[in-house]
Design a protein around this motif. Structure first.
Motif, PDB file in Angstrom:
ATOM      1  N   ALA A  29       0.834  -1.208   0.000  1.00 35.33           N
ATOM      2  CA  ALA A  29       0.000   0.000   0.000  1.00 35.33           C
ATOM      3  C   ALA A  29       0.862   1.249   0.000  1.00 35.33           C
ATOM      4  O   ALA A  29       0.597   2.230  -0.715  1.00 35.33           O
ATOM      5  N   THR A  30       1.917   1.231   0.831  1.00 35.02           N
ATOM      6  CA  THR A  30       2.829   2.384   0.892  1.00 35.02           C
ATOM      7  C   THR A  30       3.517   2.598  -0.456  1.00 35.02           C
ATOM      8  O   THR A  30       3.691   3.732  -0.920  1.00 35.02           O
ATOM      9  N   ILE A  31       3.925   1.490  -1.105  1.00 30.28           N
ATOM     10  CA  ILE A  31       4.594   1.590  -2.410  1.00 30.28           C
ATOM     11  C   ILE A  31       3.653   2.171  -3.448  1.00 30.28           C
ATOM     12  O   ILE A  31       4.040   3.031  -4.252  1.00 30.28           O
ATOM     13  N   LYS A  32       2.378   1.744  -3.404  1.00 36.98           N
ATOM     14  CA  LYS A  32       1.402   2.293  -4.348  1.00 36.98           C
ATOM     15  C   LYS A  32       1.264   3.801  -4.177  1.00 36.98           C
ATOM     16  O   LYS A  32       1.228   4.565  -5.129  1.00 36.98           O
ATOM     17  N   THR A  33       1.178   4.243  -2.868  1.00 32.59           N
ATOM     18  CA  THR A  33       1.058   5.680  -2.588  1.00 32.59           C
ATOM     19  C   THR A  33       2.299   6.423  -3.063  1.00 32.59           C
ATOM     20  O   THR A  33       2.210   7.489  -3.683  1.00 32.59           O
ATOM     21  N   ARG A  34       3.488   5.869  -2.767  1.00 28.51           N
ATOM     22  CA  ARG A  34       4.741   6.519  -3.151  1.00 28.51           C
ATOM     23  C   ARG A  34       4.822   6.652  -4.682  1.00 28.51           C
ATOM     24  O   ARG A  34       5.207   7.710  -5.204  1.00 28.51           O
TER      25      ARG A  34
END
Length: 777
Positions: free
Chosen positions: A289-294
Motif C-alpha cells: 500500500a505504501t509503495i502504491k502511494t509513493r
C-alpha cells in the motif's frame, strides 16, 4: 579462342603406319572413301591427342570386357606391322600468327608388356608441346600434363570435347540416356561438377552424423544416467520435500535466482545471494500500500516536471488557448480588406482591370461598366497630352486630400496646402473647386473628358470603399495581434498542450483566465496550477517504512509494479525452499557427476543434430542452385536448338522443330510441339534421330564451344538428301566461323557439301582416304 588444325601426322596408330594430312586454311575438310579405310581412325587420333582418351572405345571396354583381366597380348592402338616404330600423333594448330604443335607419343617398347595393353590404359600416351611440327623432341622438358590442354583451349575442354566438338559416327550417345540422367552426363558442360562434389560431401557427412546421433551406446548410457539421477533426486527430495519450479520474475533479463538451473557447481556465496534477493522481496510484501502511494505521488511530481513548459503555456493563455484558428481567419479578412482599400486609394487613374475585378461590393452591372471606363481612360490617356494626364492625377489627389483633411479637421478654414485663411471651410472648398475648373477649362476636349471620366470612376470607387471601411472598423477591434503572435510561436506544440488541458479538465481543473503578457502573472498562475496538481497526492501511512533500495529490488525482478502487487508470500517461500533444494542437489557430487555426463551426451547429440540441420540446409541450397543453374544453361540453347532441329528435320510429321524441357533443372527431355509425355527420340526414325543428334550437338557448339573446331564422323549414314542439304546450309551459314572436318563414305555427298561451301566463298579441301591408305597402311 581461334585455334584451328593446320596439319596432322599419325604414325603407328591403329591401321596407319604413317599418314600426313595438310588441312591448310580450309573451312571444310572432307575425308572421303569407303568404310574401313581409316576415316574414323583419324577422328580417334585427334580425340586421343586432345582429350587423352578415346571415349567411344572406353565406353565399349566398360560395356563388353571384364574388369579383372589385366594382361592382353596385343594393343588395340599400336600398329604392330610398322615394326618397332613408336606410336605418335602430332597436330599443328594455328591462331592468326601463332602456332602450337602438340603430340601424343608412346615408345614401342611399352606395348611389349601385356600389362600395358589394356584398352583403358591411356596414361602411357604422354602429351608433349613441341617447338615445331617437324620436331621429334619427346623429352621431359617438353612433356605436359592433360591439364595443359584445358589451359590452352579453355576450362573443361577435354571433358566437354565429345559434346561440343566431336560427334561420333551414327548419333549422340547422350540421346540414348535416361532423361533424368542426361543432365549428369553434361555435368562439366553445365559447370555443376563442383556442386555435385559438394552435394556428395554433404551426403557423406549427413550420414555420418545420423549414425552418430542414432548410436545405441549413447542412448543406453543416457538412459542409465537419467535413471541414476532420478534415484539420487528422490533421495534428496525425501529429506527436503518436493517443490516444482515456478518462474516468478517478469523482467526481460531473468534474474539468476529465478532460473530453473541455479548451480552448475555449488557456491556458498551464490546460495546466500539468491536467498537474500528473495528475502528482500518478502520484506516488501507488507508495504504494498505504501509503495502504491509513493509511486502515485512520484508520478504526479514527474508529470509536473515533464509538462513544465506546457503548464506554463496553459497559465499564460488560459481559455484563449484555442483561439488561434479564429484569429487567423480575422487576420486574413483584415488583410484582404486592406489590400482592397489600398487598391482604391491608388485612384481611378492607376487602377487596372484585374485589380478592379478583385474588389468586393460592386453593385449589379457596375463592374462591367467600370471595366469599360478603364478602356476609355486608357484610350483618352494615349490621345491627351501629358499635361492632361498630370491634371487628372492632381484632380484625384486633390479630392483625396480634401476628404482626408475633412475627416481630421471638419471645420478648419485654412488651406491644407498654402495656409490661406478662409472665412469658413465651405469657402475654402469652393475656391479649390473654382481653381480646378479654371485649370480644366484650359485643357483640350480629350483632356477634359479624361478628367471627367476619372472623376466619375473615383466616385464609383468611393461607393465600394465605404463598406470596406465599415468592415475594417468592425474587424480590427476583434483582432488581438499580441495573442495571435504568441499563439503562433507555440503552434507546433498546441496539440500536446490542448491534450494536456483536456486531461486536466477531466480532473475538474478549469481554465477561466484570459491571455496575459505579464511574466509575473504567468508565474503566479503557474504556481497555483502546480499547487492544485500537488494537492492530488496521497498521504503515506508511514513515509519511513520503505527501504532505500525498494525500487531497485522491484525493478530487478518485475517488469511492472502490477506484477509485484500480485505476488504472494507463499510463492516466495516456495522459491526459498526451491533454492535450498537445488543447493542440496549441487552439493551431491555423484549427482553432479551424473548430470554433467548426461549434459555432455545431450550437448554432443544436440550439436550433431544442429550440424546435421545445417548440412541438410546446405545440401538443399546446393541442389536448388544446381537445378537453377542447369535450367538456365539449358534455356540458353533451347531457342537455337529449336531452329536447328527445324532446319534439319524438315519433314517430321509431328511438327517443325523440337523443344527442350528441363523440369527445373532435373531432366533433359526433347519434346515435339504436341507436348507428349514421351521423349521425342522414342517416336523418331533412325534418320530423324541422327538429325536430332546433329541439331543438339551443333546447338551446344554454337553456344558453349570455346574452340571453333567441329568433327563429324559420317553424318550421312542415316540422313536423306533433304537432311544433308539442310545440314550443309546450316554449317556454312551458322557455323562458318568454325573449322569443319567431316567424313563421308559417299563421294557425291562430300562433293555436294564442298560445292555449297565454295558457293558461299568458304575454302574447302578433300582427302581421299582410300588413296592415302595405300601408302599409309
Amino acid at each position: 579462342m581461334k585455334w584451328k588444325i593446320s596439319k596432322i601426322e599419325v604414325s603407328s596408330f591403329k591401321a596407319f603406319k604413317h599418314i600426313y594430312l595438310d588441312l591448310g586454311e580450309s573451312s571444310l575438310l572432307t575425308l572421303d572413301g569407303p568404310n574401313g579405310y581409316g576415316k574414323t581412325s583419324i577422328f580417334d587420333a585427334i580425340e586421343l591427342l586432345l582429350t587423352g582418351q578415346i571415349n567411344r572405345i572406353q565406353n565399349l571396354f566398360d560395356t563388353l570386357l571384364t574388369s579383372n583381366k589385366r594382361n592382353y597380348a596385343d594393343n588395340l592402338f599400336w600398329n604392330s606391322r610398322s615394326g618397332d616404330n613408336d606410336l605418335c600423333i602430332k597436330i599443328e594448330f594455328i591462331n592468326d600468327d601463332r602456332k602450337l604443335a602438340l603430340a601424343r607419343h608412346c615408345p614401342a617398347a611399352i606395348f611389349k608388356k601385356p600389362v600395358n595393353n589394356r584398352a583403358d590404359k591411356y596414361e602411357n600416351f604422354k602429351l608433349y608441346e613441341l617447338p615445331e611440327f617437324e620436331s621429334s623432341d619427346f623429352t621431359e622438358i617438353n612433356q605436359r600434363d592433360n591439364n595443359f590442354l584445358d589451359e590452352i583451349f579453355g576450362k573443361n575442354f577435354r571433358e566437354n570435347f565429345s559434346f561440343l566438338n566431336y560427334l561420333e559416327q551414327g548419333q549422340n550417345r547422350l540421346l540414348h540416356t535416361r532423361v533424368d540422367e542426361r543432365k549428369d552426363k553434361l555435368g562439366n558442360l553445365f559447370n555443376i561438377s563442383d556442386i555435385e562434389t559438394e552435394i556428395e560431401s554433404c551426403n557423406t557427412i549427413y550420414n555420418k552424423l545420423t549414425r552418430y546421433i542414432n548410436n545405441p551406446e549413447y542412448a543406453a548410457k543416457a538412459l542409465s544416467l537419467k535413471e541414476e539421477i532420478a534415484t539420487l533426486k528422490d533421495t534428496l527430495q525425501a529429506e527436503t520435500g518436493i517443490i516444482e519450479y515456478k518462474k516468478l520474475s517478469t523482467t526481460d533479463a531473468q534474474p539468476i535466482w529465478d532460473k530453473e538451473i541455479l548451480f552448475s557447481t555449488y557456491s556458498a556465496s551464490d546460495h546466500a545471494a539468491y536467498l537474500e534477493s528473495v528475502r528482500k522481496i518478502i520484506a516488501l510484501l507488507p508495504l504494498k500500500a505504501t509503495i502504491k502511494t509513493r509511486v502515485h505521488n512520484e508520478a504526479i511530481d514527474a508529470d509536473i516536471e515533464r509538462n513544465e513548459e506546457s503548464l506554463r503555456s496553459l497559465a499564460q493563455f488560459g481559455k484563449d488557448l484555442e483561439k488561434l484558428d479564429g484569429l487567423e481567419v480575422i487576420k486574413k479578412g483584415i488583410n484582404e480588406l486592406n489590400r482592397s482599400a489600398a487598391t482604391i486609394k491608388r485612384g481611378a487613374s492607376m487602377i487596372k482591370v484585374e485589380e478592379a475585378q478583385s474588389l468586393p461590393n460592386w453593385a449589379d452591372g457596375r463592374l462591367e461598366w467600370f471595366e469599360l471606363q478603364i478602356e476609355s481612360r486608357n484610350s483618352l490617356s494615349e490621345k491627351s497630352s501629358a499635361n492632361a494626364n498630370v491634371i487628372a492625377e492632381l484632380e484625384h489627389l486633390k479630392r483625396q486630400l480634401i476628404d482626408e483633411h475633412k475627416k481630421s479637421y471638419p471645420d478648419d478654414q485654412l488651406c491644407p496646402l498654402c495656409g490661406t485663411d478662409w472665412e469658413d471651410h465651405k469657402s475654402m472648398v469652393d475656391a479649390i473647386e473654382e481653381r480646378t475648373k479654371q485649370i480644366s477649362e484650359s485643357l483640350s476636349k480629350d483632356g477634359k473628358d479624361l478628367v471627367n471620366l476619372i472623376a466619375a470612376m473615383d466616385a464609383e470607387l468611393k461607393l465600394i470603399d465605404i463598406p470596406i471601411q465599415d468592415s475594417l472598423k468592425v474587424l480590427k477591434p476583434t483582432f488581438k495581434p499580441n495573442l495571435h503572435a504568441e499563439l503562433t510561436k507555440i503552434k507546433l506544440r498546441l496539440p500536446a498542450i490542448t491534450q494536456l488541458m483536456e486531461k486536466l479538465k477531466n480532473d475538474n481543473i478549469q481554465f477561466t483566465d484570459s491571455f496575459t503578457e505579464s511574466d509575473d502573472v504567468v508565474n503566479e498562475r503557474l504556481e497555483k496550477l502546480k499547487a492544485i496538481l500537488r494537492n492530488k497526492k496521497q498521504v503515506e501511512a508511514d513515509a519511513l517504512a520503505l527501504p532505500e533500495d525498494w525500487r531497485e529490488t522491484t525493478n530487478s525482478a518485475f517488469k511492472d509494479l502490477q506484477d509485484f502487487y500480485i505476488i504472494t508470500a507463499e510463492d516466495l517461500k516456495n522459491k526459498e525452499q526451491y533454492i535450498s533444494i537445488k543447493a542440496n542437489e549441487a552439493q551431491n557430487s555423484r549427482l553432479q557427476t551424473c548430470i554433467s555426463d548426461l549434459k555432455l551426451i545431450e550437448k554432443e547429440i544436440l550439436a550433431a543434430q544442429k550440424a546435421q540441420g545445417k548440412i541438410e540446409k546446405l545440401r538443399s541450397t546446393l541442389k536448388k542452385t544446381e537445378q537453377n543453374y542447369t535450367d538456365q544453361t539449358i534455356s540458353a540453347i533451347e531457342f537455337i536448338f529449336h531452329i536447328y532441329s527445324g532446319r534439319l528435320i524438315q519433314n517430321y510429321q509431328r511438327g517443325l522443330g523440337l523443344f527442350i524441357e528441363s523440369r527445373e533443372g532435373t531432366q533433359l527431355r526433347f519434346l515435339t510441339a504436341e507436348k507428349s509425355e514421351h521423349d521425342a527420340v522414342m517416336s523418331m526414325s533412325s534418320g530423324q534421330v541422327s538429325a536430332l543428334s546433329l541439331a543438339f550437338f551443333l546447338s551446344l557448339n554454337k553456344v558453349y564451344a570455346k574452340v571453333p573446331l567441329i568433327l563429324i564422323d559420317d553424318p550421312s549414314q542415316s540422313l536423306d538428301e533433304i537432311n544433308i542439304a539442310s545440314l550443309t546450309d546450316l554449317l556454312r551459314c551458322e557455323l562458318k566461323h568454325c573449322q569443319l572436318i567431316v567424313s563421308s563414305h559417299e563421294d557425291d555427298i562430300s562433293a555436294y557439301m564442298r560445292y555449297r561451301f565454295d558457293r558461299a566463298g568458304l575454302k574447302t579441301s578433300s582427302l581421299n582416304m582410300q588413296t592415302l591408305a595405300k601408302h599409309a597402311m
